[in-house]
Design an enzyme around this catalytic site. Structure first.
Site, short mmCIF file in Angstrom:
data_model
loop_
_atom_site.label_atom_id
_atom_site.label_comp_id
_atom_site.label_asym_id
_atom_site.label_seq_id
_atom_site.Cartn_x
_atom_site.Cartn_y
_atom_site.Cartn_z
N LYS A 178 0.85 -1.19 0.00
CA LYS A 178 0.00 0.00 0.00
C LYS A 178 0.89 1.24 0.00
O LYS A 178 1.72 1.41 0.89
CB LYS A 178 -0.90 0.00 1.24
N LYS A 192 -9.78 13.39 8.17
CA LYS A 192 -9.20 13.05 9.47
C LYS A 192 -9.17 14.29 10.36
O LYS A 192 -9.01 15.42 9.88
CB LYS A 192 -7.76 12.56 9.29
N ASP A 210 -11.94 7.35 4.33
CA ASP A 210 -10.65 7.17 5.02
C ASP A 210 -10.27 5.69 5.11
O ASP A 210 -9.21 5.35 5.59
CB ASP A 210 -10.71 7.79 6.42
N ARG A 233 -7.53 -0.09 1.61
CA ARG A 233 -8.07 -1.39 1.20
C ARG A 233 -8.65 -1.33 -0.21
O ARG A 233 -8.67 -2.33 -0.92
CB ARG A 233 -9.10 -1.88 2.21
#
Length: 490
Positions: free
Chosen positions: A248, A260, A330, A334
């Protein structure tokens, strides 16, 4: 830092400083020449405790035992204490061996010296770095175990490559997002490939669209920096195994529209740690010339906000055709990995498939800053990762999948949701999400390694500095080396 190995007794070697590792607080050992002074200084020889006797030109450091897990951080702590002290250009040290003809502690010591000398002062007006240029290693050991020059030289060579690759990874992770973005990694990969004879392919947005990597492209949409997927290959003749590594590479993660909090945005340059580890591993594998075919896939993206940002409530289609309901932008890593994992499996049929990612804060909550979580369907594979990580000086713990948590990522409007419907077990639910993008052929060959905890810690710990640690590099290098050795034995 240059390492010289010699059979010359330690007392006959000329150097600016001698480093002496005190094992298990044993101040009565013959290597401890300054017992009275050490006692006056209150030195007990506990792990990583340092006492520098300047006039005696000796630096003492404690280690719990002779195994690598204690020797590595002790050596790192000793050399770190010399940073900024220009007088010490040469140091000498004995060998510390736990078992006859076993060189693991020598490798650990060299790794500790290289890792401990690391500084990241690129952005400081006054640079501070380790002054040590040469380390003289005497085969006169702490214990009278026989180690041949050839065995010691191999341990030093391998340890130096492993630690240098780790420092290479640290530099990438520590570099701020305005100076390191997806194209930066592409250029770095090309440069590394040219230097070490690796193959390198870089996919830009046009190719990514053609490969139907729509979830990755969605995450990248709002950034001025276009995404890249990088494929590095180490292809020796007649390889004994084929391994695929996926990383990643979020060069910065604002959280997207699910923004965030301010405090949590700081250090998000470290969200590229997984991809950075993969390129570091590729560097070390090539330099060691291991007889294992290794492929590294790096998903490089920046997750930003803007009028073109992907949104909560969007439904995205991944490369394998599965649809994903976005409920939190956020949870972007994935989404990037989903497409890159599918692409990696399309391009390479591997014996083992590992992905590395700073994937979840939940993993840090669950196991702490210093430990990675490993997940997958194959218990033996998870244990193999854990065992080799321990030898390498990294901490890993298996986190088991279960059907109850898997149900929490179901979606009523798509095939799967990108976050679970519970706040608990977030590391495992993220692992379950990734498992949806592992094909049947690779299910028993795959392990997901969440390095969110140890990848970036804002204080010194063991052989690791403030900031990036290079988590994942040494553990995977050890695993690949072990596979090469096992196959040779057969």
């Amino acid at each position: 830092m240059n390492f010289n190995i010699t059979v010359t007794p330690i007392k006959e070697i000329k150097a600016d400083l001698e480093i002496i590792i005190v094992i298990d607080g044993n101040l009565k050992h013959h290597s401890v020449k300054d017992r009275k002074l050490l006692k006056k200084a209150g030195f007990s020889g506990s792990q990583d405790e340092v006492c520098h006797l300047v006039e005696k030109k000796r630096l003492y450091v404690g280690a719990k035992h002779l195994r690598g897990a204690a020797i590595r951080p002790a050596a790192a702590t000793a050399i770190r204490s010399l940073i900024g002290k220009k007088a010490y250009k040469t140091v000498k040290i004995s060998t510390y061996v736990s078992h006859p003809r076993c060189s693991a502690s020598i490798r650990a010591m060299v790794e500790g010296l290289v890792l401990g000398s690391y500084t990241f002062s690129k952005y400081k007006s006054k640079k501070s770095k380790s002054p040590v240029k040469t380390v003289e290693i005497s085969l006169e050991g702490y214990e009278p175990h026989e180690i041949t020059m050839e065995t010691a030289a191999r341990a030093v060579h391998n340890g130096e490559i492993a630690a240098t690759a780790t420092n290479y990874t640290r530099n990438i992770v520590n570099t701020p997002p305005d100076d390191f973005y997806p194209e930066s990694m592409a250029q770095k990969a090309k440069k590394l490939a040219k230097k070490l004879g690796l193959e390198c392919t870089v996919l830009k947005p046009k190719e990514l669209k053609k490969e139907k990597m729509e979830t990755l492209l969605a995450v990248a949409r709002a950034s001025r920096h276009e995404p890249r997927v990088i494929h590095l290959s180490h292809k020796p003749k007649n390889p004994k195994k084929v391994i695929t590594l996926v990383g990643k590479g979020l060069t910065y993660d604002s959280g997207g529209l699910s923004l965030k909090p301010g405090d949590y945005m700081v250090t998000m340059k470290a969200d590229k740690s997984g991809a950075s580890a993969v390129i570091g591993i590729m560097k070390a594998v090539a330099e060691l010339g291991l007889p294992i075919e290794v492929h590294g896939f790096l998903g490089m993206v920046e997750n930003m906000i803007g009028g073109d940002a992907y949104k909560p409530d969007d439904v995205l289609k991944a490369k394998n055709g599965k649809t994903i309901e976005v409920r939190n932008t956020d949870a972007e890593g994935r989404l990037v990995l989903a497409d890159v994992l599918c692409y990696a499996q399309q391009e390479v049929k591997a014996d083992y498939l590992f992905d590395f990612a700073t994937l979840t804060g939940a993993c840090v909550v669950g196991v702490g800053h210093y430990t990675s979580g490993v997940m997958g369907f194959n218990d033996d594979l998870k244990e193999m990762v854990k065992k080799q990580a321990k030898i390498a000086g990294e901490l890993v713990t298996p986190l088991d999948f279960n059907d109850y948590l898997k149900k929490t990522i179901k979606s009523d409007i798509a095939d799967i949701c990108n976050i679970s419907n519970t706040r608990y077990g977030g590391a495992i639910t993220a692992g379950h999400f990734l498992s949806e993008f592992i094909d049947e052929e690779h299910k028993e060959k795959w392990a997901h390694i969440d390095i969110a905890g140890p990848a970036f810690v804002e204080h010194v710990w063991g052989e690791n500095p403030h900031g990036a640690s290079g988590a994942g590099v040494r553990m995977m290098l050890r695993l690949i080396e072990k596979l090469a050795q096992e196959d040779s034995a057969h």
